[in-house]
Design a protein around this motif. Structure first.
Motif, mmCIF file in Angstrom:
data_model
loop_
_atom_site.group_PDB
_atom_site.id
_atom_site.type_symbol
_atom_site.label_atom_id
_atom_site.label_comp_id
_atom_site.label_asym_id
_atom_site.label_seq_id
_atom_site.Cartn_x
_atom_site.Cartn_y
_atom_site.Cartn_z
ATOM 1 N N PRO A 47 -29.402 2.597 -64.720
ATOM 2 C CA PRO A 47 -30.770 2.588 -64.193
ATOM 3 C C PRO A 47 -31.081 1.256 -63.525
ATOM 4 C CG PRO A 47 -30.778 2.477 -66.598
ATOM 5 C CD PRO A 47 -29.351 2.585 -66.175
ATOM 6 N N MET A 48 -31.925 1.290 -62.480
ATOM 7 C CA MET A 48 -32.384 0.053 -61.854
ATOM 8 C C MET A 48 -33.294 -0.667 -62.834
ATOM 9 S SD MET A 48 -33.142 1.284 -57.936
ATOM 10 C CE MET A 48 -33.560 -0.338 -57.342
ATOM 11 N N THR A 49 -33.317 -1.984 -62.759
ATOM 12 C CA THR A 49 -34.085 -2.771 -63.730
ATOM 13 C C THR A 49 -35.589 -2.583 -63.600
ATOM 14 O OG1 THR A 49 -33.984 -4.657 -62.214
ATOM 15 C CG2 THR A 49 -32.329 -4.555 -63.970
ATOM 16 N N ASP A 50 -36.087 -2.286 -62.405
ATOM 17 C CA ASP A 50 -37.530 -2.213 -62.205
ATOM 18 C C ASP A 50 -38.068 -0.787 -62.030
ATOM 19 O OD1 ASP A 50 -36.261 -1.867 -59.827
ATOM 20 O OD2 ASP A 50 -37.650 -3.089 -58.652
ATOM 21 N N SER A 51 -37.214 0.251 -62.241
ATOM 22 C CA SER A 51 -37.695 1.626 -62.092
ATOM 23 C C SER A 51 -36.800 2.581 -62.880
ATOM 24 C CB SER A 51 -37.732 2.027 -60.620
ATOM 25 O OG SER A 51 -36.413 2.178 -60.126
ATOM 26 N N ASP A 52 -37.148 3.858 -62.833
ATOM 27 C CA ASP A 52 -36.357 4.895 -63.498
ATOM 28 C C ASP A 52 -35.209 5.395 -62.634
ATOM 29 O OD1 ASP A 52 -38.034 4.756 -65.653
ATOM 30 O OD2 ASP A 52 -39.303 6.422 -65.018
ATOM 31 N N THR A 53 -35.105 4.881 -61.417
ATOM 32 C CA THR A 53 -34.069 5.340 -60.490
ATOM 33 C C THR A 53 -32.688 4.942 -61.005
ATOM 34 O OG1 THR A 53 -35.599 5.069 -58.655
ATOM 35 C CG2 THR A 53 -33.269 5.248 -58.104
ATOM 36 N N LEU A 54 -31.749 5.897 -60.938
ATOM 37 C CA LEU A 54 -30.367 5.615 -61.315
ATOM 38 C C LEU A 54 -29.577 5.198 -60.085
ATOM 39 C CD1 LEU A 54 -29.587 8.610 -63.696
ATOM 40 C CD2 LEU A 54 -30.006 6.251 -64.346
ATOM 41 N N VAL A 55 -28.705 4.227 -60.266
ATOM 42 C CA VAL A 55 -27.831 3.756 -59.186
ATOM 43 C C VAL A 55 -26.414 4.168 -59.522
ATOM 44 C CG1 VAL A 55 -26.916 1.740 -57.998
ATOM 45 C CG2 VAL A 55 -29.326 1.827 -58.617
ATOM 46 N N ILE A 56 -25.750 4.788 -58.538
ATOM 47 C CA ILE A 56 -24.359 5.191 -58.725
ATOM 48 C C ILE A 56 -23.465 4.220 -57.967
ATOM 49 C CG2 ILE A 56 -24.508 6.834 -56.819
ATOM 50 C CD1 ILE A 56 -22.495 8.560 -58.352
ATOM 51 N N ASP A 57 -22.463 3.716 -58.671
ATOM 52 C CA ASP A 57 -21.466 2.817 -58.090
ATOM 53 C C ASP A 57 -20.141 3.549 -58.222
ATOM 54 O OD1 ASP A 57 -19.677 0.755 -57.488
ATOM 55 O OD2 ASP A 57 -21.028 -0.763 -58.295
ATOM 56 N N GLY A 58 -19.533 3.912 -57.097
ATOM 57 C CA GLY A 58 -18.339 4.753 -57.145
ATOM 58 C C GLY A 58 -17.134 4.130 -56.477
ATOM 59 N N LEU A 59 -15.975 4.558 -56.935
ATOM 60 C CA LEU A 59 -14.701 4.135 -56.360
ATOM 61 C C LEU A 59 -13.800 5.363 -56.266
ATOM 62 C CD1 LEU A 59 -13.030 1.654 -55.413
ATOM 63 C CD2 LEU A 59 -12.127 1.540 -57.735
ATOM 64 N N ILE A 60 -13.337 5.651 -55.055
ATOM 65 C CA ILE A 60 -12.405 6.755 -54.830
ATOM 66 C C ILE A 60 -11.044 6.134 -54.548
ATOM 67 C CG2 ILE A 60 -11.858 8.775 -53.429
ATOM 68 C CD1 ILE A 60 -14.856 8.898 -52.710
ATOM 69 N N THR A 61 -10.080 6.423 -55.407
ATOM 70 C CA THR A 61 -8.761 5.815 -55.288
ATOM 71 C C THR A 61 -7.712 6.905 -55.090
ATOM 72 O OG1 THR A 61 -9.516 4.168 -56.892
ATOM 73 C CG2 THR A 61 -7.168 4.168 -56.352
ATOM 74 N N PRO A 62 -7.134 6.998 -53.887
ATOM 75 C CA PRO A 62 -6.055 7.970 -53.682
ATOM 76 C C PRO A 62 -4.729 7.413 -54.190
ATOM 77 C CG PRO A 62 -6.565 6.859 -51.622
ATOM 78 C CD PRO A 62 -7.505 6.306 -52.660
ATOM 79 N N ASN A 63 -3.760 8.327 -54.465
ATOM 80 C CA ASN A 63 -2.451 7.843 -54.895
ATOM 81 C C ASN A 63 -1.695 7.200 -53.729
ATOM 82 O OD1 ASN A 63 -2.031 10.404 -53.674
ATOM 83 N ND2 ASN A 63 -0.069 10.611 -54.687
ATOM 84 N N GLN A 64 -2.148 7.417 -52.497
ATOM 85 C CA GLN A 64 -1.579 6.741 -51.319
ATOM 86 C C GLN A 64 -2.728 6.336 -50.416
ATOM 87 O OE1 GLN A 64 1.116 9.318 -49.264
ATOM 88 N NE2 GLN A 64 2.374 9.709 -51.060
#
Length: 191
Positions: free
Chosen positions: A125-142
């Protein structure tokens, strides 16, 4: 003397076999993995991930459906930290939802369905609201990994997501003002 040569030859064959066995590259897995990392268990329990196969329009009305044939989307994850799904796809969209309150849609195009991808998501969650933040990483095998971070969007009780770039282009009109076309349109049907 002859016995020594035989033992030495066997040792060389075993050594060469071990070199090739342990030096070979592992075959890619037959599935993709989806993992939630550094995310509170209370958030993970309310997270669900759905999969749509190259959708043009998707509607939410208590369940996620593809509007063309009203088929419910396939549920990939439901309240667990990790799971797998088939790697055999070319264009899909993942819908990550939190407690039917917020969502994030992730369009994925693979150059080759034989590649395996590892999807890692960190949701806070963001520190100043109820909004969720998504931090993503897509890792292919190549190839190179892709990182993204964005707030999740608010869900309404009934809405439609239209992916404009997948629809037929509008007819040319010389009088129209050309500008940037939105990648997608969210139409709220019921607040």
């Amino acid at each position: 003397m002859r016995g020594t040569w035989i033992i030495l030859l066997i040792m060389v064959i075993i050594g060469a076999g071990m070199y090739f066995w342990f030096g070979r590259k592992p075959r890619p897995a037959s599935y993709d993995t989806i993992v939630f990392k550094n995310t509170d268990d209370s958030i993970i329990k309310k997270m669900q991930v759905y999969l749509a196969d190259d959708p043009k329009e998707v509607m939410f009305d208590s369940v996620w459906t593809v509007t063309a044939d009203s088929t419910p989307l396939k549920k990939v994850l439901d309240g667990v930290a990790q799971d797998t799904m088939s790697r055999q796809y070319k264009n899909i969209t993942l819908f990550l939802t939190y407690d039917h309150k917020s969502f994030y849609d992730l369009e994925i195009t693979k150059p080759d369905p034989k590649l395996t991808y590892n999807y890692t998501f960190d949701i806070e969650p963001m520190t100043d609201s109820d909004t969720l933040v998504i931090d993503g990483l897509i890792t292919p095998n190549q190839g190179d990994a892709m990182h993204f971070a964005s707030p999740m969007m608010e869900m309404y009780s009934k809405f439609v997501i239209t992916y404009n770039h997948k629809l037929p282009p509008p007819p040319p009109d010389s009088l129209a003002i050309k500008g940037h076309d939105a990648n997608k349109t969210i139409t709220i049907l019921k607040n």
